[in-house]
Design an enzyme around this catalytic site. Structure first.
Site, PDB file in Angstrom:
ATOM      1  CG  ASN A  73      36.869 -10.569  21.600  1.00 47.86           C
ATOM      2  OD1 ASN A  73      35.967 -11.050  22.601  1.00 47.86           O
ATOM      3  ND2 ASN A  73      37.973 -10.501  21.554  1.00 47.86           N
ATOM      4  CG  HIS A 113      37.577 -14.846  15.082  1.00 46.41           C
ATOM      5  ND1 HIS A 113      37.546 -13.609  14.330  1.00 46.41           N
ATOM      6  CD2 HIS A 113      38.385 -14.833  16.191  1.00 46.41           C
ATOM      7  CE1 HIS A 113      38.162 -12.650  15.068  1.00 46.41           C
ATOM      8  NE2 HIS A 113      38.679 -13.362  16.138  1.00 46.41           N
TER       9      HIS A 113
END
Lengths: 346, 346
Positions: free
Chosen positions: A152, A165
């Site tokens: 995301n 991340h």
């Protein structure tokens, strides 16, 4: 502990959180950026996270210390927990499984301000090596039926921690959309002795209008029947069911494709929020063979990546019916992205 | 004209707009409220809309004039167009249909500032009568395979015109999620001679923890395997496949349930954006019988309404995998709604 529940009418699994004592207004807020005094994903703050599961440390050094380029840790607030045995029960017409699984965070860089698109091809290759390492490790756990790797980017896409991340979730079931793709590919292969994803990719390449880039190893295209504006599929030209079997050379080629694609999206859409999902074949079912049988199994699936920027909110009826409206013809999307001026992509 | 396209990998249809000359940044913006000098849905502005298809005018009066309580018009910017013959083509592995369909707007009240929850039970009954009338009319058109009636309330749920309205879309295909429900119900009925939706509703009522209200005619519950927080299902206790066959008395009972449910949601969640979708059996396939055979056909489906407030944005991986996380246990949701203080719901 959370619980997986199966709806026999919608034919889908959901993870239901079982936290108690929450007030209704806890569900009113949109996701918000988590503001932390010190980012736990930054270099130097390793002690603020659970112990690492994997790291790329080119100069060596101790685990949970500095010197890493990529670091994988268990999610501090996992939606599924690693400890315990699977407990599967019927509840009348419904089915349930206790919330056993894994939920890991792949920290892509020690630097708080660099996004995935900013990393070098070599650095992105390290991120992909971390994906592969965690996938190969977790598939040895017979409790997990599927391993989801996804990213995301941006608040609208669900990234409430801004430090770049990705995530890995291991689940005791195969998610609906994945199961559909797997069974469609299997049926197609059984009938034709060919891979559906190879054939679709060949058609897109032959047509050409939806193709964003094609370096002979990986092709990126806006699929002819894209559900979302600027939806992209990244497909290896060489048939293979398993991302986990890629060697470092193939990962480097994929990293180059991924960086270029993200740069193009950024140039054309000005840093859109996006998600990508790695669609891989599931690990072998433990009843079907010993785990290492997996690695040599010829398989009818073809791994790929789906990338969707968040440009419009789907209305609920789209979620409720599976009937999408896409205002952006994929042919136009591909043209915009092919013609992107990469010099403006920061 | 827009085009429907079928993805053989995802097994789903999408409507692709074919507007030309749009710039990429046209897709960057979130939906925004449309600001108009004068609202075309307000009483007195009938000339600003296409000619009406149906209206409730208790005091009589000419079409497209004032005096109406509910008014149905063609959407001025339809995603599918009513004119023309279906043209179905294969494009390699994909399938396409030209964008034939209907797209109508049901204006629920002449008053700009009243929402559906503010209307009286009698007024909501008139809205439901409009649904029924348009459904019965459009199902005579053999080009349409499914009729979708739904409501978006609030900008986050896709309602960019604030004046309270619902929509009807007639499509030449059956949407994926609907097709799954239909086939699951058929298989269940063939095996058991019972309706799956009757059985699931009986189980929810017997358990009781998920039930929000049950007046003996309609039951409202938070399904045990809800994908979204505060997702609700409204089900008639009497088995029936067809909303179009309800008489005025049944519509009034449904209106009462709907108003009460919306009031409870508003009290607990402070006027959340929401969507609801009417899940009805499809019209008879024209090859299977003459259209009026439909009305007497015993059927294995059971119509119902699904209502989903927009409280959290689904991340793309949820859309991409069909794997949802629901932070709100349905048992807690039902308790909040049962205990709602309706005096605070405006």
């Amino acid at each position: 502990m959370s619980e997986l529940r199966w709806d026999p009418l919608k034919m889908s699994w959901v993870v239901i959180a079982n936290e108690r004592g929450r007030r209704p207004r806890d569900f009113i807020l949109e996701r918000e950026t988590v503001h932390l005094a010190a980012c736990p994903f930054c270099a130097g703050n390793e002690a603020k996270t659970p112990s690492e599961l994997f790291a790329v440390r080119p100069g060596g050094g101790a685990a949970n210390g500095p010197g890493w380029k990529v670091r994988v840790i268990p999610n501090k607030y996992p939606i599924l927990r690693i400890e315990g045995q699977l407990d599967k029960k019927g509840v009348g017409h419904y089915d349930t499984i206790n919330g056993i699984g894994a939920h890991e965070v792949i920290i892509e860089t020690p630097d708080h301000d660099r996004h995935l698109a900013d990393l070098s091809v070599a650095e992105i290759t390290d991120v992909l090596r971390a994906y592969r390492a965690r996938m190969l490790d977790l598939r040895r756990d017979g409790r997990f039926r599927y391993l989801l790797i996804f990213k995301n980017h941006g608040l609208e896409a669900g990234a409430n921690v801004p430090h770049s991340h990705s995530q890995l979730i291991a689940v005791p079931i195969t998610p609906t959309v994945v199961a559909t793709k797997l069974s469609v590919c299997r049926e197609y292969y059984e009938r034709k002795e060919r891979c559906l994803i190879c054939d679709l990719t060949d058609q897109e390449v032959a047509d050409g209008r939806g193709v964003v880039r094609d370096d002979g190893d990986f092709v990126v295209f806006a699929p002819f029947a894209s559900c979302h504006p600027f939806e992209l599929r990244i497909v290896p030209r060489r048939h293979g069911h398993d991302f986990g079997l890629l060697d470092d050379g193939a990962l480097a080629l994929l990293a180059e494709t991924l960086k270029d694609t993200l740069m193009r999206l950024r140039a054309v859409l000005r840093d859109p929020a996006y998600n990508f999902v790695l669609h891989n074949a599931p690990p072998m079912h433990p009843r079907l063979g010993k785990p290492d049988y997996w690695s040599s199994l010829p398989y009818d699936y073809h791994w790929h990546i789906e990338l969707v920027p968040h440009l419009i909110r789907p209305a609920g009826f789209e979620r409720g019916t599976g009937f999408y409206m896409n205002p952006a013809p994929p042919e136009a999307v591909a043209r915009f992205l092919r013609e992107a001026d990469l010099s403006v992509s920061r």
